[in-house]
Design a protein around this motif. Structure first.
Motif, short mmCIF file in Angstrom:
data_model
loop_
_atom_site.label_atom_id
_atom_site.label_comp_id
_atom_site.label_asym_id
_atom_site.label_seq_id
_atom_site.Cartn_x
_atom_site.Cartn_y
_atom_site.Cartn_z
N TYR A 1 0.84 -1.20 0.00
CA TYR A 1 0.00 0.00 0.00
C TYR A 1 0.88 1.25 0.00
CZ TYR A 1 -2.95 -3.56 2.25
OH TYR A 1 -3.62 -4.72 2.57
N TYR B 1 0.20 5.33 1.23
CA TYR B 1 -0.65 6.34 1.84
C TYR B 1 0.13 7.65 1.83
CZ TYR B 1 -3.38 2.48 3.92
OH TYR B 1 -4.16 1.36 4.12
N GLN C 1 0.23 11.76 3.78
CA GLN C 1 -0.29 12.66 4.80
C GLN C 1 0.23 14.06 4.51
OE1 GLN C 1 1.10 12.07 8.84
NE2 GLN C 1 -0.81 12.83 9.69
N VAL D 1 -4.09 10.93 7.37
CA VAL D 1 -3.44 9.97 6.48
C VAL D 1 -4.47 9.47 5.47
CG1 VAL D 1 -2.25 7.75 6.37
CG2 VAL D 1 -1.87 9.26 8.32
N PHE E 1 -5.39 7.08 1.97
CA PHE E 1 -5.06 5.94 1.13
C PHE E 1 -4.83 6.39 -0.31
CE2 PHE E 1 -5.25 1.74 -0.60
CZ PHE E 1 -6.05 1.80 -1.72
N PHE F 1 3.73 7.24 3.05
CA PHE F 1 3.97 6.02 3.82
C PHE F 1 3.70 4.80 2.95
CE2 PHE F 1 4.61 7.83 7.92
CZ PHE F 1 3.75 8.91 8.04
#
Lengths: 115, 114
Positions: free
Chosen positions: A33, A35, A37, A43, A45, A91
């Motif tokens: 995944y 993500y 922010q 945060v 997706f 992330f």
């Protein structure tokens, strides 16, 4: 203890340039995944990846974004032509294939600054 | 659409005091619930999760959370905090059916004062 790693920790780029953010997920994980922010926000997706293809993507993940698993260990996020609003912490996460509700293990993040 | 709301953006408490960080969610389908913690300059680490069964779940570092389906809440608690608990705390949900993406709340910054 196995962990997700990300490089670089901080990337500064000029608007319009291409950037590649790199992640090494935990070795026996199969779901990956990204993500992001934005400073001061939640945060969000971006995309999930399984079996060498995107399984889901958000509205944020437009044609400027792409993901790739070029070998058995790396998972990359490419932004083709960066915009100021792409500045954020990105992330990477991975999870094991043993069913739903699996813990997603997160990397420390890459802070992307677009000037 | 599913959403997660963390009602407090910042929570200052004194060391050894109890703390509760609030989380409410909105979803038309059943969800799994998570609390993640982010220490300065680190990634997100799972504190605890609720999948099914007992509504009171215990996690690492002395934290616990209670799932309340009627109030659609999943508040995080610790009876006595330490300086080392200073961090950002994120509530998140994922959906029992469909994709496994996490939907996060805005985060709560917990500051412990000596």
């Amino acid at each position: 203890e196995p962990e997700v790693t990300q490089t670089p920790s901080h990337q500064v780029t000029q608007m319009g340039q291409e950037v590649i953010l790199r992640c090494v997920p935990i070795s026996n994980h199969l779901y990956f995944y990204w993500y992001r922010q934005i400073l001061g926000q939640k945060v969000e997706f971006l995309v999930s990846f399984y079996n060498n293809e995107i399984s889901e993507k958000s509205e944020i993940f437009d044609d400027q974004f792409s993901v790739e698993r070029p070998d058995g260990s790396n998972f990359t996020l490419k932004i083709r032509s960066t915009k100021l609003e792409d500045s954020a912490m990105y992330f990477c996460a991975s999870s094991a294939p043993s069913g739903r509700g699996n813990e997603q293990f997160f990397g420390p993040g890459t802070r992307l600054t677009v000037l | 659409a599913q959403s997660v709301t963390q009602l407090d953006s910042q929570v200052p408490v004194f060391e050894e005091a109890p703390v509760e960080l609030r989380c409410n969610y909105s979803s038309s389908v059943s969800v799994y619930l998570f609390w993640y913690v982010q220490y300065p300059n680190q990634g997100l680490q799972l504190l605890l999760k609720y999948l099914s069964g007992s509504t009171l779940v215990k996690g690492i570092n002395g934290f616990e959370a209670e799932f309340n389906k009627s109030q659609t809440s999943f508040h995080l608690r610790k009876p006595s905090v330490h300086i080392s608990d200073t961090a950002e705390y994120f509530c998140a949900v994922t959906f029992i059916q469909g994709a496994q993406k996490l939907v996060f709340g805005q985060g709560t910054r917990l500051t412990i004062n000596p």
